[in-house]
Design a protein around this motif. Structure first.
Motif, short mmCIF file in Angstrom:
data_model
loop_
_atom_site.label_atom_id
_atom_site.label_comp_id
_atom_site.label_asym_id
_atom_site.label_seq_id
_atom_site.Cartn_x
_atom_site.Cartn_y
_atom_site.Cartn_z
N ARG A 24 1.35 4.12 -3.25
CA ARG A 24 1.09 5.56 -3.12
C ARG A 24 2.35 6.40 -3.27
O ARG A 24 2.33 7.62 -3.09
N ALA A 29 -5.21 3.74 8.26
CA ALA A 29 -6.29 3.76 7.28
C ALA A 29 -6.60 5.18 6.84
O ALA A 29 -6.86 5.44 5.67
N ASP A 30 -6.54 6.11 7.79
CA ASP A 30 -6.82 7.51 7.46
C ASP A 30 -5.71 8.10 6.60
O ASP A 30 -5.98 8.76 5.59
N PHE A 31 -4.46 7.84 6.95
CA PHE A 31 -3.34 8.44 6.22
C PHE A 31 -3.21 7.87 4.80
O PHE A 31 -2.96 8.60 3.85
N ASP A 52 -9.67 -3.00 2.18
CA ASP A 52 -8.21 -2.93 2.28
C ASP A 52 -7.76 -3.17 3.72
O ASP A 52 -6.77 -3.87 3.96
N HIS A 61 0.83 -1.21 0.00
CA HIS A 61 0.00 0.00 0.00
C HIS A 61 0.87 1.26 0.00
O HIS A 61 0.57 2.24 -0.69
N ARG A 78 -5.64 6.37 3.25
CA ARG A 78 -6.98 6.39 2.64
C ARG A 78 -7.39 4.99 2.21
O ARG A 78 -7.81 4.76 1.08
N LEU A 79 -7.30 4.08 3.15
CA LEU A 79 -7.63 2.69 2.88
C LEU A 79 -9.13 2.48 2.96
O LEU A 79 -9.81 3.03 3.83
N SER A 80 -9.65 1.67 2.06
CA SER A 80 -11.05 1.27 2.13
C SER A 80 -11.20 0.20 3.21
O SER A 80 -10.21 -0.39 3.66
#
Length: 241
Positions: free
Chosen positions: A98, A136-138, A145, A94, A140-142
């Motif tokens: 990015r 997850a926030d940083f 994910d 991940h 931007r994980l669904s």
């Protein structure tokens, strides 16, 4: 094709899941040949071992580029690393997708570099709930994910396979609710639809004595169960308001 050689220091580094068809498509769209890609990798990214044969080996799925190689290839093809990566599953994948450095993610999570790198190396996710939420926030994980990254996907798959092969789904509704932060009614309705879809795969109007038909029905059912997690998330998205 001649033998493809890579520096020992790079060949030991595992790379992210590589999307070979995307690499071929992007190169063709730019009107570049493998020799052009190899030249740019040599001239612009300090990869003297890059040859047209190596590029073709990547595109043919015979070899996968390491993380540094994939980043360089993305630069040559004027795309992001994420466009050359299959569906990321691990934390490292991940991050690479990015185009982030380990230091960037470590700083965002309030961790030192070494503790963060240990999270990437661990085979099982050992982060706390707070760390998982921050990650997850940083990144931007669904939600799918997050479930995959934290190692819960196989557990989810087992629950779903059991749920769609029985009429007694309530115990599995409760267990899926514990695993995934979704509304209970949404999960209940989703499992109901998956059950109906699975039964539809098994239904037939042809003769029960047709051995070929029986085998085909069995294969359809097996294929459905093999993709049960994807079916689950697709159905959840369809039913969400």
């Amino acid at each position: 094709m001649s033998a493809v050689r890579q520096p020992p220091a790079l060949s030991n580094q595992p790379g992210p899941p590589f999307n070979a068809p995307a690499a071929r498509r992007l190169r063709a769209a730019l009107g570049m040949g493998p020799e052009h890609v190899a030249y740019d990798l040599q001239a612009s990214y300090g990869m003297p071992y890059a040859t047209p044969d190596l590029v073709l080996a990547w595109e043919g799925g015979e070899l996968a580029p390491t993380s540094p190689e994939l980043t360089a290839l993305a630069g040559v093809l004027w795309c992001t690393p994420g466009e050359l990566i299959g569906r990321p599953q691990t934390l490292r994948e991940h991050r690479i997708a990015r185009g982030l450095a380990p230091e960037d993610v470590a700083a965002a999570l309030g961790l030192g570099l070494l503790p963060y790198l240990q999270l990437e190396e661990d085979k099982e996710w050992r982060g706390t709930d707070r760390l998982t939420a921050a990650l997850a926030d940083f990144l931007r994980l669904s939600l799918p994910d997050v479930i995959t990254l934290t190692g819960k996907e196989e557990q989810l798959a087992e629950l779903l396979r059991s749920a769609v092969t029985t009429t007694r789904r309530q115990p599995y509704v409760r267990q899926v609710c514990k695993l995934i932060p979704l509304d209970k009614r949404l999960i209940e309705h989703t499992l109901g639809e998956l059950y109906e879809a699975y039964q539809a795969q098994l239904a037939t109007t042809l003769s029960w004595g047709d051995f070929t038909t029986t085998n085909r029905i069995q294969k359809l059912g097996e294929d459905f169960l093999a993709q049960i997690v994807a079916h689950f998330w697709n159905t959840v998205e369809e039913k969400r308001p």
